[in-house]
Design an enzyme around this catalytic site. Structure first.
Site, mmCIF file in Angstrom:
data_model
loop_
_atom_site.group_PDB
_atom_site.id
_atom_site.type_symbol
_atom_site.label_atom_id
_atom_site.label_comp_id
_atom_site.label_asym_id
_atom_site.label_seq_id
_atom_site.Cartn_x
_atom_site.Cartn_y
_atom_site.Cartn_z
ATOM 1 N N CYS A 90 0.778 -1.232 0.000
ATOM 2 C CA CYS A 90 0.000 0.000 0.000
ATOM 3 C C CYS A 90 0.812 1.286 0.000
ATOM 4 C CB CYS A 90 -0.921 0.034 1.223
ATOM 5 S SG CYS A 90 -1.642 -1.558 1.676
ATOM 6 N N CYS A 93 1.456 3.669 -3.093
ATOM 7 C CA CYS A 93 0.376 4.487 -3.645
ATOM 8 C C CYS A 93 -0.111 5.529 -2.649
ATOM 9 C CB CYS A 93 -0.778 3.599 -4.075
ATOM 10 S SG CYS A 93 -1.956 4.427 -5.142
#
Length: 586
Positions: A90, A93
Site C-alpha cells: 500500500c 500508492c
C-alpha cells in the site's frame, strides 16, 4: 491493424507484478460502500497491477507500534503483520505517512469516520477508481482484510530519518581511486556491454553484446531499479529499491564494485554529472524515504550534500510530507541535475558548481511526476506526470517550463523514443499504462513550429499495460511492450511499428513463445538496443523459481536471433546498454 508471428498459447493469468509499480488500498468517495461492493470491478486491470504490487522495502522492524484513541485495539503481533502488509502492498500508492500520493489519503480523520465495516468492504472488493480488490482476489484473507481495516484507523508509524550520519556509516570505499587502473585492463567491448537487473536475486549480470555471454554477476541492492553510466563510460552505477547504490569499475581486470552507500530506506534513481568539465565529478541519488536527494563524490560515493524535497503541492498549495524523488537526469546544457519530485509536481534544476551555495531553480509543473528522457537535441527533457495524464517539457537551456502536453491515460515512457515522423518531423513518443495508445509529440520548435509540443499522432497499440517504448537512430522500428496487460497473449509479446509507415499498424512478435521456457507468467519487458542499433533485447521475466531468459531480435528482419538462457538469470527485468545509456540514445 496488426499482423502476428507465431501463436501464443493461453496461460494462467499472471500474478500482480512486484516492484515496477506501487501499492493501493484506496478509500473512494462513493455514496454507499455496499452498493459499490455489488458492482462489477471495472477498474483498469493494467493500472491495478501497476498500483497493486510492490509497495516499499521498509520493514516493520523500522517502526514502532502506534495506538490511537478511537481506533480498534490491536496486538503487537497484529500491528507488526499489518505494517508489513501495508509497506508491501500500500505504501507506494498512499505514501508511508498515508497522506496520499497516487492513491487517496488514509488519514485517521477519514478512516475512523468511515468505520471498520466500510473499510473492510473497500479493501475486500476494491473500486472502479483503480484500487485492487485485495480480498476477493485472494491476495488477503478475511482476517487480513479486517486487520488492515483496523490498522489504518491508527496513526501511521513513522520510519526513521536517514541523514548524513547514517549515510556515512553505510558508505564503503572498497577499492580507493588511487588503487584503480589508469586504463581498461580487460578485453570486454564495454560500449556494447549490457547491465541486466536480476531483480529478486539482488544482482546485476554484465552480458557481452557480441558473444551474448555473461561476463560477470555482481551482488547489489535488492530489486535494482536502474543502471546509469558515468560520462566517461568507465563507472556503472546501480541503485536498488532498498536505497543501496553500487559503483562498479568496468576497467578492472574483472568489473568490480569499488564503492557503495545506502542513501535511505527506499529509493529508485541515480545519475552522474555529464556537463563538460564535470564528467565523473559528482553522482546523485534520490530517495522515496526519506523524501530527499544526496549529491556524492563521483569517484568514491562520499555523501556531500543532502536536500529534502518536502514542501507544497503545485495545485492546492498544501504541504506534503512525503514527495518522493522519481527520475533524475544530467543536463547537457548546464552543470545541473534535473530532479523530478513526484507528489508535489515540481522539477528542480540543481546546479552543482558550488555545493556550499547551491543554486536551484524550482519549476511548478503537474503532480505525480515519474520517468522521462531527452528529445533528440538533448535540450528538452520530457517527463510523464503519470496520474495527471500529461507530459511535461523542460527547456534545460533556458531553465524553464516549455510546455505541458495532455496525452493518454497514465503515460509510462521509460525514457521515451525519439525518431523522425514522415509527416510531422522530429517526435518523442510515450506509451501508456492505462490505455492502448501511443502519443507522438512534436519536438522541433524551430523547423516545425506548428507541431512543437503537441500530440501530432496517436497510434493504436495491442492494449494497456505498457511500461517501455524504444527505438534507435539506426532503426526504422518502434517497439512497445505490454507486460502489465491482463491478457497473456499481449503481456508475453511486443508490438513493433514501421516508423516510415505508421499507418500500417503494428506487427506482433511472440517473444515469450520464442524463449520456450515452460510454465510461468513470462512477462516480456523493456526493449533495449545494442550499440549498433541492429538488434534489440527483451527480458522474459518469470517467477523466481521458474526459468527466465533474454530474447535477442534481429532489428532488420524482426526474426529471432538468440535466446540467452542461464540459471543465473533470475527474474531479469531492466537492461541497459553501456553506450546507449552513457550517451542518452533512445
Amino acid at each position: 491493424m496488426k499482423s502476428t508471428r507465431g501463436y501464443l498459447k493461453p496461460l494462467v493469468v499472471a500474478v500482480a507484478m512486484a516492484a515496477l509499480g506501487t501499492g493501493a488500498i484506496a478509500v473512494a468517495q462513493q455514496d454507499s460502500p455496499k452498493q459499490e461492493a455489488k458492482q462489477e470491478h471495472k477498474g483498469d486491470p493494467a493500472a491495478q497491477k501497476y498500483k497493486g504490487a510492490g509497495g516499499s522495502p521498509i520493514q516493520s522492524g523500522d517502526v514502532k507500534m502506534v495506538t490511537t484513541p478511537g481506533a480498534p485495539d490491536m496486538t503487537q503481533e497484529g500491528f507488526d503483520k499489518a505494517t508489513e502488509i501495508y509497506f508491501q502492498r500500500c505504501a507506494g500508492c498512499h505514501g508511508v505517512l498515508r497522506k496520499g500520493a497516487t492513491g487517496k489519503p488514509l488519514t485517521t480523520d477519514i478512516t475512523q469516520d468511515r468505520g471498520i465495516e466500510y473499510l473492510k468492504t473497500f479493501i475486500n472488493f476494491g473500486s472502479p477508481a483503480g484500487m485492487p480488490n485485495w480480498g476477493t482476489s485472494g491476495d488477503l484473507t478475511d482476517d487480513e482484510v479486517e486487520l488492515m481495516a483496523k490498522y489504518i484507523m491508527h496513526e501511521p508509524p513513522v520510519p526513521p530519518e536517514f541523514g548524513m550520519d547514517k549515510m556515512k556509516e553505510s558508505w564503503e570505499v572498497i577499492v580507493p581511486p588511487e588503487e584503480r587502473p589508469t586504463e581498461q585492463m580487460n578485453d570486454l567491448d564495454l560500449e556494447n556491454l549490457f547491465s541486466v537487473t536480476l531483480r529478486d536475486a539482488g544482482q546485476v549480470a554484465l552480458i557481452e553484446g557480441d558473444s551474448k555471454e555473461i561476463a560477470k554477476v555482481l551482488e547489489t541492492g535488492y530489486a535494482v531499479h536502474i543502471s546509469r553510466m558515468s560520462a566517461s563510460g568507465r563507472y556503472l552505477f546501480v541503485i536498488g529499491r532498498d536505497a543501496v547504490v553500487d559503483m562498479i569499475d568496468l576497467w578492472m581486470e574483472e568489473p568490480t564494485t569499488v564503492a557503495k552507500i545506502k542513501v535511505g530506506l527506499e529509493a529508485r534513481s541515480v545519475e552522474t554529472s555529464k556537463y563538460k568539465g564535470y564528467e565523473d565529478k559528482y553522482a546523485i541519488a534520490g530517495a522515496y524515504w526519506p523524501p530527499q536527494y544526496v549529491v556524492m563524490d563521483g569517484e568514491t560515493l562520499e555523501p556531500l550534500k543532502i536536500r529534502s524535497t518536502r514542501g507544497m503541492t503545485v495545485d492546492e498549495q498544501e504541504y506534503h510530507p512525503e514527495p518522493r524523488v522519481a527520475a533524475i537526469v544530467a543536463s547537457h546544457e548546464a552543470p545541473e541535475f534535473i530532479v523530478n519530485i513526484k507528489e508535489t509536481g515540481k522539477i528542480q534544476l540543481v546546479n552543482y558548481e558550488d555545493l556550499d551555495a547551491m543554486s536551484i531553480v524550482e519549476i511548478a509543473t503537474a503532480r505525480f511526476l515519474h520517468d522521462g528522457g531527452w528529445d533528440s537535441s538533448m535540450r528538452y527533457f520530457l517527463t510523464a506526470a503519470n496520474e495527471s495524464n500529461k507530459i511535461v517539457v523542460i527547456d534545460a537551456k533556458e531553465r524553464e517550463l516549455e510546455a505541458i502536453v495532455d496525452v493518454g491515460k497514465i503515460p509510462h515512457p521509460g525514457r521515451g523514443a525519439n525518431f523522425e515522423d514522415p509527416e510531422h518531423g522530429p517526435v518523442w513518443a510515450t506509451s501508456h499504462l492505462g490505455d492502448n495508445t501511443i502519443s507522438l509529440i512534436g519536438t522541433d520548435p524551430e523547423g516545425h513550429a506548428d507541431k512543437a509540443w503537441k500530440v501530432v499522432r496517436t497510434l493504436e497499440g495491442q492494449g494497456g499495460g505498457s511500461l517501455f517504448i524504444k527505438t534507435h537512430p539506426e532503426s526504422s522500428n518502434l517497439y512497445v511492450d505490454t507486460p502489465l496487460n491482463p491478457g497473456e497473449d499481449i503481456s508475453q509479446s511486443v508490438a513493433v511499428y514501421d516508423i516510415n509507415n505508421l499507418e500500417a499498424g503494428y506487427e506482433v512478435l511472440p517473444i515469450a513463445e520464442w524463449a520456450d521456457l515452460g510454465e510461468g507468467p513470462k512477462r516480456v519487458v523493456q526493449p533495449e538496443y545494442n550499440k549498433a542499433g541492429d538488434e534489440v533485447w527483451f527480458s522474459v521475466w518469470n517467477g523466481m523459481e521458474q526459468k527466465s531468459a533474454l530474447v535477442v531480435v534481429d532489428d532488420k528482419t524482426r526474426e529471432l536471433k538468440k535466446v540467452i538462457k542461464d540459471e543465473r538469470l533470475v527474474t531479469p527485468t531492466g537492461k541497459f546498454n553501456v553506450y546507449n545509456t552513457q550517451n542518452d540514445v533512445y
